[in-house]
Design an enzyme around this catalytic site. Structure first.
Site, PDB file in Angstrom:
ATOM      1  N   GLY A  10     -54.362  24.857  37.049  1.00 59.80           N
ATOM      2  CA  GLY A  10     -53.362  24.420  36.074  1.00 59.80           C
ATOM      3  C   GLY A  10     -52.354  23.480  36.717  1.00 59.80           C
ATOM      4  N   ARG A  72     -60.524  23.043  36.647  1.00 57.61           N
ATOM      5  CA  ARG A  72     -60.869  24.331  37.274  1.00 57.61           C
ATOM      6  C   ARG A  72     -62.353  24.269  37.599  1.00 57.61           C
ATOM      7  NH1 ARG A  72     -56.441  27.754  36.282  1.00 57.61           N
ATOM      8  NH2 ARG A  72     -55.283  27.223  34.405  1.00 57.61           N
ATOM      9  N   ASP A 103     -54.707  30.407  43.816  1.00 60.65           N
ATOM     10  CA  ASP A 103     -55.677  31.195  44.590  1.00 60.65           C
ATOM     11  C   ASP A 103     -57.125  30.800  44.322  1.00 60.65           C
ATOM     12  OD1 ASP A 103     -55.258  32.299  42.125  1.00 60.65           O
ATOM     13  OD2 ASP A 103     -54.694  34.288  42.861  1.00 60.65           O
ATOM     14  N   THR A 125     -48.422  27.240  41.862  1.00 56.35           N
ATOM     15  CA  THR A 125     -48.520  27.925  40.568  1.00 56.35           C
ATOM     16  C   THR A 125     -47.124  28.144  39.999  1.00 56.35           C
ATOM     17  OG1 THR A 125     -49.058  29.974  39.407  1.00 56.35           O
ATOM     18  CG2 THR A 125     -48.671  30.203  41.752  1.00 56.35           C
ATOM     19  N   ASP A 127     -46.593  30.510  38.183  1.00 58.93           N
ATOM     20  CA  ASP A 127     -46.494  31.974  38.080  1.00 58.93           C
ATOM     21  C   ASP A 127     -45.805  32.607  39.294  1.00 58.93           C
ATOM     22  OD1 ASP A 127     -47.874  31.574  35.769  1.00 58.93           O
ATOM     23  OD2 ASP A 127     -49.653  32.722  36.329  1.00 58.93           O
ATOM     24  N   ASP A 129     -46.917  33.714  42.101  1.00 61.75           N
ATOM     25  CA  ASP A 129     -47.510  34.992  42.531  1.00 61.75           C
ATOM     26  C   ASP A 129     -48.452  34.863  43.726  1.00 61.75           C
ATOM     27  OD1 ASP A 129     -49.524  33.656  41.236  1.00 61.75           O
ATOM     28  OD2 ASP A 129     -50.131  35.308  39.945  1.00 61.75           O
ATOM     29  N   ARG A 171     -49.859  35.717  34.416  1.00 61.89           N
ATOM     30  CA  ARG A 171     -51.101  36.493  34.187  1.00 61.89           C
ATOM     31  C   ARG A 171     -51.041  37.862  34.844  1.00 61.89           C
ATOM     32  NH1 ARG A 171     -55.326  33.376  32.559  1.00 61.89           N
ATOM     33  NH2 ARG A 171     -56.715  35.134  32.898  1.00 61.89           N
ATOM     34  N   GLU A 222     -47.396  36.978  29.360  1.00 66.10           N
ATOM     35  CA  GLU A 222     -48.715  36.923  28.688  1.00 66.10           C
ATOM     36  C   GLU A 222     -49.705  37.969  29.222  1.00 66.10           C
ATOM     37  OE1 GLU A 222     -50.601  33.151  29.677  1.00 66.10           O
ATOM     38  OE2 GLU A 222     -50.275  33.481  31.816  1.00 66.10           O
ATOM     39  N   ARG A 266     -40.239  38.005  14.598  1.00 62.21           N
ATOM     40  CA  ARG A 266     -41.055  36.788  14.753  1.00 62.21           C
ATOM     41  C   ARG A 266     -41.416  36.631  16.218  1.00 62.21           C
ATOM     42  NH1 ARG A 266     -39.822  33.454  10.195  1.00 62.21           N
ATOM     43  NH2 ARG A 266     -39.831  34.952   8.504  1.00 62.21           N
TER      44      ARG A 266
HETATM   45  O1  F6P Z   1     -51.140  28.308  36.319  1.00 65.68           O
HETATM   46  C1  F6P Z   1     -51.241  29.623  35.885  1.00 65.68           C
HETATM   47  C2  F6P Z   1     -51.119  29.657  34.420  1.00 65.68           C
HETATM   48  O2  F6P Z   1     -49.947  29.011  34.108  1.00 65.68           O
HETATM   49  C3  F6P Z   1     -51.181  31.061  33.821  1.00 65.68           C
HETATM   50  O3  F6P Z   1     -49.946  31.677  33.674  1.00 65.68           O
HETATM   51  C4  F6P Z   1     -51.856  30.834  32.497  1.00 65.68           C
HETATM   52  O4  F6P Z   1     -52.528  31.984  32.074  1.00 65.68           O
HETATM   53  C5  F6P Z   1     -52.775  29.719  32.808  1.00 65.68           C
HETATM   54  O5  F6P Z   1     -52.168  28.953  33.796  1.00 65.68           O
HETATM   55  C6  F6P Z   1     -53.136  28.889  31.598  1.00 65.68           C
HETATM   56  O6  F6P Z   1     -53.664  27.682  31.986  1.00 65.68           O
HETATM   57  P1  F6P Z   1     -54.690  26.801  31.152  1.00 65.68           P
HETATM   58  O7  F6P Z   1     -54.336  26.940  29.713  1.00 65.68           O
HETATM   59  O8  F6P Z   1     -54.471  25.434  31.681  1.00 65.68           O
HETATM   60  O9  F6P Z   1     -56.052  27.322  31.460  1.00 65.68           O
END
Ligand code: F6P
Length: 344
Positions: A10, A72, A103, A125, A127, A129, A171, A222, A266
């Site tokens: 991402g 990816r 990772d 990232t 995230d 993490d 994630r 999420e 909402r």
């Molecule tokens: O880079 C990690 C992340 O931001 C996650 O939090 C998320 O689940 C994922 O990427 C979503 O990425 P994409 O929609 O580009 O597959």
């Protein structure tokens, strides 16, 4: 040396800052030449690249996204993938590879470096993490964007006497939910590291109503597991690294809250807005510091290692260690959340 860069996974604000600094120092200090493979590992397999010159990188450290684009692509799963990568690198006379990614991307970097490809990693990232580093670039930007969005949710939720659930990325770890939730004054903050106690969530929201505040803001990562449902998926598809697409827990949780409390509820999913746009000053600086360290790692032959931030210093560890586990929130962070929520 002739050095190749690529960005995988991402996208993330600050990727261009890493590219900028690595290329600038490489050319000015070491006399290197650079190319950038396009679309992550896909570009290596397709021999698709652009030259990276001082002119090409001029000013990119200020910009979001990645000038090299991303994908990816799991080289390990592609029959003959490793041989193809070796062939393309040889054909382009590449002496070293710098891979910017999380990772998944780094699992490929590690695999390649174990197969004799001189490569180093830079952790990426939003995230936040990745194991072994105190911060990844992009995280600060994501937190700022999410915090601003939560600020805005307060006034509209208040005006309509509603509960609004804000879904943020994360994630496996709740770093964004934790930081933006606390900074944004959310009444409930939910992270994947802890089970959701729906009765407690409803009690916190009822507390507001009982104390004259007729609205509520809930921030949920999420990757949280909803009781009796588990993770909420955006689709059944998995990517080449086996990851499902997460999305929708905010909406599912909003339905549950409305049913249990009777409060109009909402949801808003901040989604990719958290990854878009210009990086914050912190991420531009952190990205450039990572880039400078990465090119030094190349000239020190630190293959199979990845740049990390420890305290205030940039150093490096093995990629193996960095991808061995996710860095997740621990008790001291949970207690921040607990201590700042209502006592119910
Ligand atoms: O880079 C990690 C992340 O931001 C996650 O939090 C998320 O689940 C994922 O990427 C979503 O990425 P994409 O929609 O580009 O597959």
């Amino acid at each position: 040396m002739r050095v190749a860069l690529l960005t995988g996974g991402g996208d993330c604000p600050g990727l261009n800052a890493v590219i900028y600094a690595a290329v600038k120092k490489g050319i000015q200090t070491y006399g290197d030449e650079f190319i950038g493979f396009l679309n992550g590992w896909r570009g290596v397999l397709d021999n698709n690249w652009i030259p990276l010159t001082l002119e090409k990188i001029d000013g990119i450290q200020l910009k979001g996204g990645t000038i090299l684009h991303s994908s990816r692509t799991n080289v390990k799963k592609i029959p003959g993938g490793i041989e193809k990568v070796q062939e393309v690198l040889k054909q382009n006379k590449i002496d070293a590879l710098i891979a910017l990614g999380g990772d998944d991307t780094q699992s490929v970097t590690l695999f390649l470096s174990e197969h004799g490809v001189p490569s180093v990693g830079v952790p990426k990232t939003i995230d936040n993490d990745i194991n072994g580093t105190d911060a990844t670039f992009g995280y600060d930007t994501a937190v700022s964007i999410a915090t601003e969005a939560i600020d805005r949710i307060h006034t509209t939720a208040d005006s309509h006497n509603r509960v609004v659930v804000v879904e943020v990325m994360g994630r496996d770890a709740g770093w964004i939910a934790y930081a933006a939730g606390i900074a944004g004054g959310a009444h409930v903050v939910l992270v994947p590291e802890q089970e959701i106690d729906i009765d407690h969530v409803c009690a916190l929201l009822k507390y507001n109503y009982d104390h004259g505040k007729h609205y509520g803001v809930v921030v949920v990562a999420e990757g949280c597991h909803l009781p009796e449902v588990g993770q909420v998926l955006g689709s059944q598809e998995v990517d080449s690294f086996g990851h499902v697409r997460l999305s929708g827990i905010g909406e599912a949780l909003a339905d549950l809250i409305e049913k249990k409390t009777g409060f109009e509820t909402r949801s808003v999913n901040l989604g990719h807005t958290q990854r878009g746009g210009v990086p914050t000053a912190y991420d531009r600086l952190l990205g450039q510091r990572y880039g400078l360290h990465a090119i030094d790692m190349v000239h020190q032959g630190k293959w199979g290692r990845i740049a990390v931030l420890r305290g205030t210093e940039i150093t490096d560890i093995t990629i193996k260690e960095a991808i061995s586990t996710n860095r997740r929130l621990s008790e001291s962070f949970f207690s921040v959340i607990r201590d700042l929520e209502a006592k119910v």
